[in-house]
Write a protein that holds these residues in place. Structure first.
Motif, short mmCIF file in Angstrom:
data_model
loop_
_atom_site.label_atom_id
_atom_site.label_comp_id
_atom_site.label_asym_id
_atom_site.label_seq_id
_atom_site.Cartn_x
_atom_site.Cartn_y
_atom_site.Cartn_z
N ASN A 4 0.86 -1.17 0.00
CA ASN A 4 0.00 0.00 0.00
C ASN A 4 0.90 1.22 0.00
N ASN A 28 -15.26 4.05 -2.55
CA ASN A 28 -14.48 5.20 -3.02
C ASN A 28 -14.68 6.40 -2.10
N THR A 29 -14.06 7.52 -2.40
CA THR A 29 -14.12 8.69 -1.52
C THR A 29 -15.49 9.35 -1.50
N LEU A 61 -7.66 7.12 -3.83
CA LEU A 61 -7.84 6.62 -2.48
C LEU A 61 -9.13 5.81 -2.37
N TYR A 62 -9.05 4.67 -1.71
CA TYR A 62 -10.22 3.81 -1.46
C TYR A 62 -10.21 3.38 0.00
N LEU A 63 -11.36 3.02 0.51
CA LEU A 63 -11.47 2.48 1.86
C LEU A 63 -11.85 1.01 1.76
N ARG A 65 -13.60 -1.66 3.91
CA ARG A 65 -14.45 -1.73 5.09
C ARG A 65 -14.75 -3.20 5.39
N SER A 80 -12.16 0.04 9.11
CA SER A 80 -11.85 0.56 7.78
C SER A 80 -10.37 0.85 7.69
N GLU A 81 -9.82 0.68 6.49
CA GLU A 81 -8.42 1.00 6.23
C GLU A 81 -8.32 1.69 4.89
N ARG A 82 -7.50 2.72 4.81
CA ARG A 82 -7.28 3.42 3.55
C ARG A 82 -6.24 2.69 2.72
N VAL A 83 -6.51 2.59 1.43
CA VAL A 83 -5.55 2.04 0.49
C VAL A 83 -5.48 2.99 -0.70
N THR A 84 -4.32 3.04 -1.33
CA THR A 84 -4.12 3.95 -2.46
C THR A 84 -3.73 3.15 -3.69
#
Length: 87
Positions: A4, A28-29, A61-63, A65, A80-84
């Motif tokens: 990531n 998505n955002t 950027l995506y989450l 969940r 939740s975790e953010r991934v790019t």
């Protein structure tokens, strides 16, 4: 998630303390679900790999969940975790 940032896929590891019904979705955002990796799938206690293939998505950027409901206790867990995604 590892790696990531990623392109075009990343691996997620879910660690569950008890058997659970697990939903894993990518948002998505704007809050729109763009992928569903697991829809209430029953998973036993322990670690479980989940792969996110994002070849058809735009970079950004995506989450991730994760929602798990314990089979024995009914306990609900949401994370939740953010991934790019880099294109």
């Amino acid at each position: 998630a590892s790696p990531n940032p990623f392109n075009p896929s990343t691996s997620l590891t879910l660690t569950l303390p008890e058997a659970s019904q697990v939903t894993v979705e990518i948002v998505n955002t704007l809050g729109q679900r763009v992928a569903l990796l697991s829809d209430g799938q029953s998973m036993g206690a322990g670690s479980h790999p989940v792969r996110f293939e994002a070849a058809g998505l735009a970079g950004g950027l995506y989450l991730v969940r994760v929602t798990a409901v314990g089979s024995a206790t009914g306990a609900r867990f949401v994370q939740s975790e953010r991934v790019t995604l880099v294109k």
